[in-house]
Write an enzyme that holds these catalytic residues in place. Structure first.
Site, PDB file in Angstrom:
ATOM      1  CG  ASP A   5      -1.748   1.246   1.329  1.00  0.00           C
ATOM      2  OD1 ASP A   5      -1.819   1.992   0.342  1.00  0.00           O
ATOM      3  OD2 ASP A   5      -2.321   1.479   2.413  1.00  0.00           O
ATOM      4  CE  LYS A  46      -3.988   4.885   1.006  1.00  0.00           C
ATOM      5  NZ  LYS A  46      -3.130   4.220   2.027  1.00  0.00           N
ATOM      6  CG  ASP A  77       5.681   9.807  -9.265  1.00  0.00           C
ATOM      7  OD1 ASP A  77       5.890  10.608 -10.202  1.00  0.00           O
ATOM      8  OD2 ASP A  77       6.336   9.800  -8.224  1.00  0.00           O
TER       9      ASP A  77
HETATM   10  O1  O7E Z   1      -8.217   2.622  10.416  1.00  0.00           O
HETATM   11  P1  O7E Z   1      -7.452   1.365  10.510  1.00  0.00           P
HETATM   12  O2  O7E Z   1      -6.470   1.356  11.631  1.00  0.00           O
HETATM   13  O3  O7E Z   1      -8.337   0.150  10.481  1.00  0.00           O
HETATM   14  O4  O7E Z   1      -6.516   1.256   9.201  1.00  0.00           O
HETATM   15  C1  O7E Z   1      -7.037   1.410   7.924  1.00  0.00           C
HETATM   16  C2  O7E Z   1      -5.949   1.160   6.905  1.00  0.00           C
HETATM   17  O5  O7E Z   1      -6.487   1.358   5.613  1.00  0.00           O
HETATM   18  C3  O7E Z   1      -4.755   2.086   7.022  1.00  0.00           C
HETATM   19  O6  O7E Z   1      -3.615   1.361   6.580  1.00  0.00           O
HETATM   20  C4  O7E Z   1      -5.066   3.196   6.049  1.00  0.00           C
HETATM   21  O7  O7E Z   1      -3.895   3.795   5.523  1.00  0.00           O
HETATM   22  C5  O7E Z   1      -5.806   2.432   4.968  1.00  0.00           C
HETATM   23  N1  O7E Z   1      -6.775   3.205   4.181  1.00  0.00           N
HETATM   24  C6  O7E Z   1      -7.781   3.896   4.799  1.00  0.00           C
HETATM   25  O8  O7E Z   1      -7.937   3.851   6.024  1.00  0.00           O
HETATM   26  N2  O7E Z   1      -8.643   4.633   4.040  1.00  0.00           N
HETATM   27  C7  O7E Z   1      -8.571   4.700   2.688  1.00  0.00           C
HETATM   28  O9  O7E Z   1      -9.388   5.354   2.073  1.00  0.00           O
HETATM   29  C8  O7E Z   1      -7.571   3.955   2.043  1.00  0.00           C
HETATM   30  C9  O7E Z   1      -6.731   3.181   2.803  1.00  0.00           C
HETATM   31  C10 O7E Z   1      -5.886   2.281   2.126  1.00  0.00           C
HETATM   32  O10 O7E Z   1      -5.385   1.317   2.630  1.00  0.00           O
HETATM   33  O11 O7E Z   1      -5.728   2.466   0.841  1.00  0.00           O
HETATM   34  C11 O7E Z   1      -5.186   1.475   0.133  1.00  0.00           C
HETATM   35  C12 O7E Z   1      -5.849   0.167   0.496  1.00  0.00           C
END
Ligand code: O7E
Length: 213
Positions: A58, A60, A63
């Site tokens: 992850d 994200k 680029d």
């Molecule tokens: O809130 P938590 O602790 O359950 O963690 C949620 C995880 O999902 C954390 O790693 C955060 O960076 C990720 N995340 C989000 O919370 N919201 C998003 O919109 C997107 C992500 C994410 O992981 O994006 C790629 C999967």
């Protein structure tokens, strides 16, 4: 069946290993991102591979196509099974990530709309829907869509058909797994598991969504 994906946002290798070891029977995949990789290096992927859970990178990625490709190649050379990129960067960058993933027998997921409150500032008003269309055109494997807004994720589901949806926001961010599990293919859970004094028990609470019973 909805997969349980552990978001392993801890900062120490030993803690990361311990959490995965305890939660392993109740999770399907592990998502690793900047917190753990910046703290411990990308080599953490090899250490965690012992637990035989597919690893999702992850970063994200947001680029230009060339840089995206370089990042994705490095990720897949370290044994990750999937990578996550942003969709707002446009068709060529998303295609570069999808192509590199597929060349390496991996998957690419694209963020369409995020789960936190401020996500509505830019993702609403048609942007998430446009990204969902781009995901289909680019041949990505699926999207990231919010568990905190099941009604929005349902809209995105209607646009992407049977591509996969992985959904963060359950637990610490207030998302209700009962409301989202039926729409998505995977629930991403971080703090509700890794901050628990009993990560195995915390992960086990989500088992009903894995089995559907
Ligand atoms: O809130 P938590 O602790 O359950 O963690 C949620 C995880 O999902 C954390 O790693 C955060 O960076 C990720 N995340 C989000 O919370 N919201 C998003 O919109 C997107 C992500 C994410 O992981 O994006 C790629 C999967």
């Amino acid at each position: 069946m909805t997969e349980i994906i552990l978001a392993l946002d801890v900062m120490k290798k030993d803690k990361a290993v311990s959490i995965v070891q305890k939660a392993a029977p109740y999770i399907d995949k592990v998502k690793i991102g900047y917190p753990l990789v910046l703290a411990e290096g990308l080599g953490i992927a090899e250490i965690l591979s012992e637990y035989k859970k597919p690893l999702i990178a992850d970063f994200k990625v947001a680029d230009i196509p060339n840089t995206t490709r370089l990042i994705a190649e490095e990720v897949f050379s370290r044994g990750f099974s999937a990578i996550i990129c942003h969709g707002f960067v446009g068709h060529d960058s998303v295609r570069a990530c999808v192509e590199t993933a597929h060349e390496n027998m991996g998957e690419c997921y694209v963020v369409t709309e995020m789960s936190h409150p401020g996500a509505v500032d830019f993702f609403h008003g048609g942007v998430a829907e446009r990204i969902a269309e781009l995901v289909c055109e680019a041949g990505a494997d699926g999207i990231i869509a919010p568990a905190t807004r099941p009604e929005r994720t349902a809209v995105l589901r209607s646009l992407i058909g049977n591509k996969k949806i992985l959904s963060p926001g359950v637990g610490a961010q207030g998302g209700d797994p009962d409301a989202i599990a039926g729409i998505v293919d995977g629930i991403i859970v971080g703090r509700a598991i890794y901050e628990s004094s009993d990560p195995a028990a915390a992960a086990r609470q989500y088992s009903c969504f894995r089995t559907g019973i």
